[in-house]
Design an enzyme around this catalytic site. Structure first.
Site, short mmCIF file in Angstrom:
data_model
loop_
_atom_site.label_atom_id
_atom_site.label_comp_id
_atom_site.label_asym_id
_atom_site.label_seq_id
_atom_site.Cartn_x
_atom_site.Cartn_y
_atom_site.Cartn_z
N GLU A 33 -0.10 -9.01 12.74
CA GLU A 33 1.21 -8.37 12.95
C GLU A 33 1.54 -8.28 14.43
O GLU A 33 0.74 -7.78 15.24
CB GLU A 33 1.22 -6.96 12.32
N ASP A 44 1.83 0.55 2.88
CA ASP A 44 2.05 1.98 3.15
C ASP A 44 3.33 2.16 3.97
O ASP A 44 3.74 3.30 4.24
CB ASP A 44 0.83 2.63 3.81
N SER A 45 4.01 1.06 4.28
CA SER A 45 5.36 1.13 4.85
C SER A 45 6.29 1.86 3.89
O SER A 45 7.39 2.26 4.28
CB SER A 45 5.90 -0.28 5.13
N GLU A 68 -6.37 -1.60 7.64
CA GLU A 68 -6.03 -1.99 9.01
C GLU A 68 -7.24 -1.88 9.92
O GLU A 68 -8.03 -0.95 9.80
CB GLU A 68 -4.90 -1.09 9.55
N ASP A 111 -2.11 -1.31 -0.19
CA ASP A 111 -2.59 -0.80 1.08
C ASP A 111 -3.46 0.44 0.92
O ASP A 111 -3.14 1.33 0.11
CB ASP A 111 -1.38 -0.39 1.95
N LYS A 141 -5.76 -3.69 1.00
CA LYS A 141 -5.63 -4.04 2.43
C LYS A 141 -5.97 -2.83 3.28
O LYS A 141 -5.62 -1.70 2.91
CB LYS A 141 -4.22 -4.52 2.75
O1 KIV Z 1 2.67 -1.57 5.12
C1 KIV Z 1 3.18 -2.68 5.27
O2 KIV Z 1 4.26 -2.97 4.75
C2 KIV Z 1 2.46 -3.65 6.06
C3 KIV Z 1 3.18 -4.93 6.39
C4 KIV Z 1 4.23 -4.69 7.38
C5 KIV Z 1 2.23 -6.01 6.80
O3 KIV Z 1 1.35 -3.43 6.43
#
Ligand code: KIV
Length: 291
Positions: free
Chosen positions: A183, A45-46, A116, A84, A114
């Site tokens: 992280e 989600d970056s 968090e 994510d 994924k």
């Molecule tokens: O969203 C993302 O890119 C991440 C990584 C930085 C691990 O969670």
């Protein structure tokens, strides 16, 4: 090359082989990563920051993750793709978490999702894995919670901080996660967690002892607006792109592009044809040629 799966990735840990992961958000880049032999891609989600220009990941939606996720999946033959779960797609309830993880897998074709968090999301991890969807967890500095941390800060400092991250990593393993991203945690703590866990640890700003590493692809190619301490530039692609854009701009403006090599000169119109067409109105042409 063989398709990476949760089994081949676990085998890599067992053999002490390191696992490579990069973020990716589009088909063309995913193809190149797949051809390069990258083991895992994270459609992180970056993308809210790298692709959309937001200052954090909070605004990213399920619909956006699905569009970017399915583009990446189409570019991958062997690379294992994790997508994510965006902010508030899994926190409110276990049921919502399962429905949204299911949508991500069904509508993107990804290999895993994924989310968090540590102990507080274990019910969600249990339910999602029970539905047959592999889950990668993410502990330490979890960007969706940066407001709660008071910023994007290193986590796991001091004995209590370290115990908290370790407890979270052990809890997500017990809940059924097949991997965990660590992280921005101190390197010796990440090494201890990696030794203690049977599942894969993927580090970002967590030192070299993790089972694998992940970086944001624009960061490792020097394309980002700033460089976090844990990033290494593997090529100056940002500069190469800027130089190419400037060269294109200059050649368009001095009309040296397109040159003969980039035109369909062989199928060009004869002077006779051009003479017959020149000066005709649109209606005339339509009538004359029964168009
Ligand atoms: O969203 C993302 O890119 C991440 C990584 C930085 C691990 O969670």
């Amino acid at each position: 090359m063989k398709k990476n799966t949760i089994v081949t990735l676990a085998d890599m840990k067992a053999r002490g082989e390191k696992i490579s992961q990069l973020t990716c958000y589009d088909y063309s880049t995913a193809r190149l990563m797949d051809q390069a032999g990258i083991n895992m891609i994270l459609v992180g989600d970056s993308l809210g920051m790298t692709m959309q220009g937001y200052s954090d990941t909070i605004p990213v939606t399920m619909e956006e993750m699905i569009v970017y996720g399915r583009s990446v999946v189409r570019g991958c033959e062997n690379t294992f793709v994790v997508v994510d779960m965006p902010f508030m797609s899994y926190q409110a309830s276990v049921e919502q978490a399962v429905v949204n993880a299911g949508r991500l897998m069904k509508e993107t074709g990804c290999d895993a999702v994924k989310l968090e968090g540590g102990r507080e999301v274990c019910d969600q991890i249990r339910a999602i894995t029970a539905a047959g969807i592999p889950v990668c967890a993410h502990v330490g500095m979890t960007p969706q919670s940066h407001h709660a941390f008071g910023g994007f800060k290193v986590q796991g400092k001091g004995e209590e901080g370290a115990a908290r991250v370790l407890a979270d990593a052990m809890a997500v393993q017990a809940a059924g996660a097949f991997a965990v991203v660590l992280e921005c945690v101190p390197p010796k703590l990440a090494a201890l967690i990696t030794r203690k866990l049977d599942i894969i640890t993927i580090g970002i700003g967590a030192g070299a002892a993790c089972d694998g590493q992940v970086l944001v692809w624009q960061d490792m190619l020097a394309m980002g607006p700033f460089t976090p301490k844990f990033v290494k530039h593997f090529a100056q692609v940002g500069q190469i792109m800027t130089d190419a854009f400037q060269a294109y701009d200059a050649e368009v403006k001095d009309a040296s592009f397109p040159a003969a090599a980039q035109t369909y000169a062989k199928s060009d119109c004869s002077d006779e044809i051009l003479e017959r067409l020149e000066g005709r109105q649109s209606a005339e042409l339509l009538k004359l040629y029964s168009l």
